[in-house]
Design an enzyme around this catalytic site. Structure first.
Site, short mmCIF file in Angstrom:
data_model
loop_
_atom_site.label_atom_id
_atom_site.label_comp_id
_atom_site.label_asym_id
_atom_site.label_seq_id
_atom_site.Cartn_x
_atom_site.Cartn_y
_atom_site.Cartn_z
N SER A 185 1.80 -2.99 -6.37
CA SER A 185 1.12 -4.01 -6.27
C SER A 185 1.74 -5.30 -5.23
O SER A 185 1.06 -5.92 -4.73
CB SER A 185 0.60 -4.21 -7.30
OG SER A 185 -0.12 -3.35 -8.18
N ARG A 186 2.92 -5.51 -5.64
CA ARG A 186 3.83 -6.71 -5.30
C ARG A 186 3.89 -6.48 -3.79
O ARG A 186 4.39 -7.33 -2.96
CB ARG A 186 5.32 -6.63 -5.83
CG ARG A 186 5.14 -7.09 -7.22
CD ARG A 186 6.62 -6.92 -7.96
NE ARG A 186 6.76 -7.41 -9.21
CZ ARG A 186 6.92 -6.57 -10.31
NH1 ARG A 186 6.58 -5.68 -10.03
NH2 ARG A 186 6.92 -7.30 -11.26
N LYS A 212 7.17 6.85 -10.39
CA LYS A 212 7.80 5.71 -9.47
C LYS A 212 8.53 4.77 -10.62
O LYS A 212 9.37 4.25 -10.24
CB LYS A 212 6.45 5.00 -9.00
CG LYS A 212 6.69 3.54 -8.89
CD LYS A 212 7.28 3.25 -7.66
CE LYS A 212 7.06 1.62 -7.13
NZ LYS A 212 7.09 0.71 -8.19
N GLY A 268 -3.21 -3.57 -13.10
CA GLY A 268 -4.34 -3.97 -12.22
C GLY A 268 -3.71 -4.01 -10.48
O GLY A 268 -2.62 -3.66 -10.35
N LEU A 328 4.50 2.66 -2.86
CA LEU A 328 3.28 1.93 -3.34
C LEU A 328 3.66 0.99 -4.31
O LEU A 328 4.07 1.71 -5.66
CB LEU A 328 2.00 2.73 -3.45
CG LEU A 328 1.35 2.96 -2.37
CD1 LEU A 328 0.00 4.18 -2.48
CD2 LEU A 328 0.47 1.64 -1.68
N LEU A 360 -4.93 -2.54 -8.04
CA LEU A 360 -4.72 -0.99 -7.97
C LEU A 360 -4.50 -0.39 -6.58
O LEU A 360 -5.13 -1.14 -5.51
CB LEU A 360 -6.03 -0.27 -8.22
CG LEU A 360 -6.42 -0.57 -10.19
CD1 LEU A 360 -7.60 0.16 -10.44
CD2 LEU A 360 -5.14 -0.56 -10.81
N HIS A 364 -2.15 4.47 -8.56
CA HIS A 364 -3.00 4.16 -9.68
C HIS A 364 -4.05 5.45 -9.64
O HIS A 364 -4.39 5.87 -10.61
CB HIS A 364 -3.53 3.00 -9.97
CG HIS A 364 -2.58 1.86 -9.72
ND1 HIS A 364 -2.57 0.81 -8.92
CD2 HIS A 364 -1.56 1.52 -11.06
CE1 HIS A 364 -1.44 -0.04 -9.30
NE2 HIS A 364 -0.91 0.20 -10.71
P1 AMP Z 1 1.51 -1.12 -12.96
O1 AMP Z 1 0.21 -1.27 -12.61
O2 AMP Z 1 2.37 -1.11 -11.69
O3 AMP Z 1 2.15 -1.45 -14.19
O4 AMP Z 1 1.59 0.45 -12.88
C1 AMP Z 1 0.84 1.45 -13.61
C2 AMP Z 1 0.93 2.89 -13.79
O5 AMP Z 1 1.13 3.36 -12.40
C3 AMP Z 1 2.30 3.10 -14.19
O6 AMP Z 1 2.47 4.24 -14.83
C4 AMP Z 1 3.04 3.24 -12.78
O7 AMP Z 1 4.41 4.13 -12.71
C5 AMP Z 1 2.24 3.87 -11.89
N1 AMP Z 1 2.63 3.83 -10.52
C6 AMP Z 1 2.83 2.48 -9.93
N2 AMP Z 1 3.19 2.59 -8.55
C7 AMP Z 1 2.93 3.97 -8.37
C8 AMP Z 1 3.15 4.82 -7.13
N3 AMP Z 1 3.48 4.31 -5.87
N4 AMP Z 1 2.85 6.10 -7.44
C9 AMP Z 1 2.50 6.60 -8.56
N5 AMP Z 1 2.43 6.01 -9.83
C10 AMP Z 1 2.55 4.47 -9.67
#
Ligand code: AMP
Length: 296
Positions: free
Chosen positions: A180-181, A143, A25, A178, A27, A31
Site C-alpha cells: 500500500s505504501r 511478502k 486496508g 505490491l 487494498l 490482498h
Molecule cells: P497489510 O495490509 O500490509 O497489513 O497486509 C495484509 C496482508 O496482506 C498481510 O498478510 C500481508 O502479508 C499481505 N500482503 C501484503 N502485500 C502483499 C503482496 N504483495 N502479496 C501477497 N500478500 C501481501
C-alpha cells in the site's frame, strides 16, 4: 456484502466455515489473492480493515498510511468477500491494552530488531482478531515472511484453533512487491525501489544454480543495492521460514529478506527458498498496472 464495526456483528453474519483476511486496508492485488484463497475454502469470507496503531513505531508512518474504506469495501465486494470488518481504534482498544502477546525469538531479528515493539503489536491485534472473529482459517502473505512466522508460532503456541495459511507474494509488472505504501513513491524513488526486487532475484537465480551458503546469497543481493541518498538498507538476511531464526546453510525452507528506506518510505521484500525442490519462489507478477494506481 456487509460492512460491520463490532466483533458481535461479524459473528452474527458469519455462517459455515469462516475465512479471515486481516489487512490494514488500501487494498491491492496481494490482498485480493488472499481473499480469493479464502473464498475457495470457506462459506464466509471476512476481511478486516484496521490500521493498527500498536504496530507502528513512527507516528509519521501511522499518520501517512493510506486509508480509503469506500474504495476497500468496493474491492472486497468485487473479490467476493461477505463481510468487511472495519473497527474503530476505540473498539479494538477500548481501554489501555495491558495484555499483549510476545513471541520470543521469532520476533527478535530483522524487522523486530529494527522496529522495536512492532511484532508485539502485530501478534496482539491478530490474537484479538482470531478471538473476536473466531475464523476456521486465516490468510497471510509471504511478502511479510517474518510476520507469517510470528503469527503461525503464536497461533500454535497459544492453541488457537484457526488454521494459518501463507500465500505467495504478488508483484507489480516490473517486479516491485505490491505494498500500500508504494503509492507514496514518486517516479525517481520507484527506480530506486526496484533495486530491492532485482537484488532478491539475483540471489534467487544463484540459489537455483545451487548456492546454499546464506552469506553468499546475502552478498549477491547486496551487490545490487548501491546505497545512496534515496536508498538506505536496514538489513539483508537469510532466515528459516518456520521461526525466522538465523541459518548458515540453507537445508530447510528459508527466506532471503531485506528492508530499506526509499526516500521516506520503508519497504520490505523477500524470496522464499526451498532446498528440497531447489526452487526460489519469486512470487507472481501482474500483467498490467495495479489497482493501487486507479486502474481496475
Ligand atoms: P497489510 O495490509 O500490509 O497489513 O497486509 C495484509 C496482508 O496482506 C498481510 O498478510 C500481508 O502479508 C499481505 N500482503 C501484503 N502485500 C502483499 C503482496 N504483495 N502479496 C501477497 N500478500 C501481501
Amino acid at each position: 456484502m456487509k460492512i460491520v464495526h463490532a466483533f458481535d456483528d461479524v459473528r452474527s453474519v458469519s455462517d459455515g466455515r469462516v475465512g479471515l483476511v486481516p489487512t490494514m486496508g488500501f487494498l491491492h492485488e496481494g490482498h485480493l489473492s488472499l481473499i480469493e484463497a479464502a473464498k475457495s475454502q470457506n462459506e464466509t469470507v471476512v476481511v478486516s480493515v484496521f490500521v493498527n496503531p500498536l504496530q507502528f513505531n513512527e507516528d509519521s508512518d501511522l499518520d501517512e498510511y493510506p486509508r480509503d474504506l469506500d474504495r476497500d469495501a468496493l474491492l472486497c465486494e468485487t473479490a467476493g468477500a461477505d463481510v468487511v470488518f472495519a473497527p474503530d481504534v476505540s473498539h479494538m482498544y477500548p481501554s489501555k491494552q495491558r495484555a499483549t502477546v510476545t513471541v520470543g525469538c521469532v520476533a527478535e531479528g530483522m524487522e523486530g530488531a529494527h522496529r522495536p515493539g512492532h511484532f508485539a503489536g502485530v501478534a496482539t491485534v491478530v490474537a484479538k482478531l482470531l478471538a473476536g472473529v473466531r475464523p476456521d482459517n486465516a490468510y497471510f502473505g509471504r511478502k511479510d515472511a517474518q510476520q507469517l512466522a510470528v503469527v503461525t508460532t503464536m497461533a500454535r503456541d497459544l492453541a488457537f484453533p484457526t488454521r494459518i495459511s501463507g500465500l505467495t507474494t504478488v508483484r507489480e509488472s516490473d517486479g516491485l512487491a505490491l505494498a500500500s505504501r508504494n503509492v507514496r513513491l514518486d517516479p525517481d524513488l520507484r527506480g530506486s525501489a526496484l533495486k530491492l526486487s532485482e537484488a532478491l532475484f539475483d540471489a534467487a537465480d544463484a540459489f537455483e544454480a545451487g548456492h546454499r551458503a546464506a552469506e553468499s546469497l546475502v552478498h549477491i543481493a547486496m551487490d545490487r543495492l548501491v546505497v545512496g541518498r534515496d536508498l538506505q538498507v536496514d538489513y539483508v538476511e537469510v532466515a528459516r521460514a518456520e521461526d525466522a531464526g538465523p541459518i548458515a546453510t540453507i537445508d530447510t525452507e528459508s527466506f532471503l529478506a531485506l528492508a530499506a528506506r526509499v526516500g521516506g518510505v520503508r519497504l520490505i521484500d523477500n524470496v522464499h527458498l526451498d532446498p528440497d525442490t531447489g526452487i526460489a519462489d519469486r512470487g507472481n507478477r501482474l500483467s498490467g498496472p495495479s489497482i493501487l494506481y486507479g486502474g481496475s
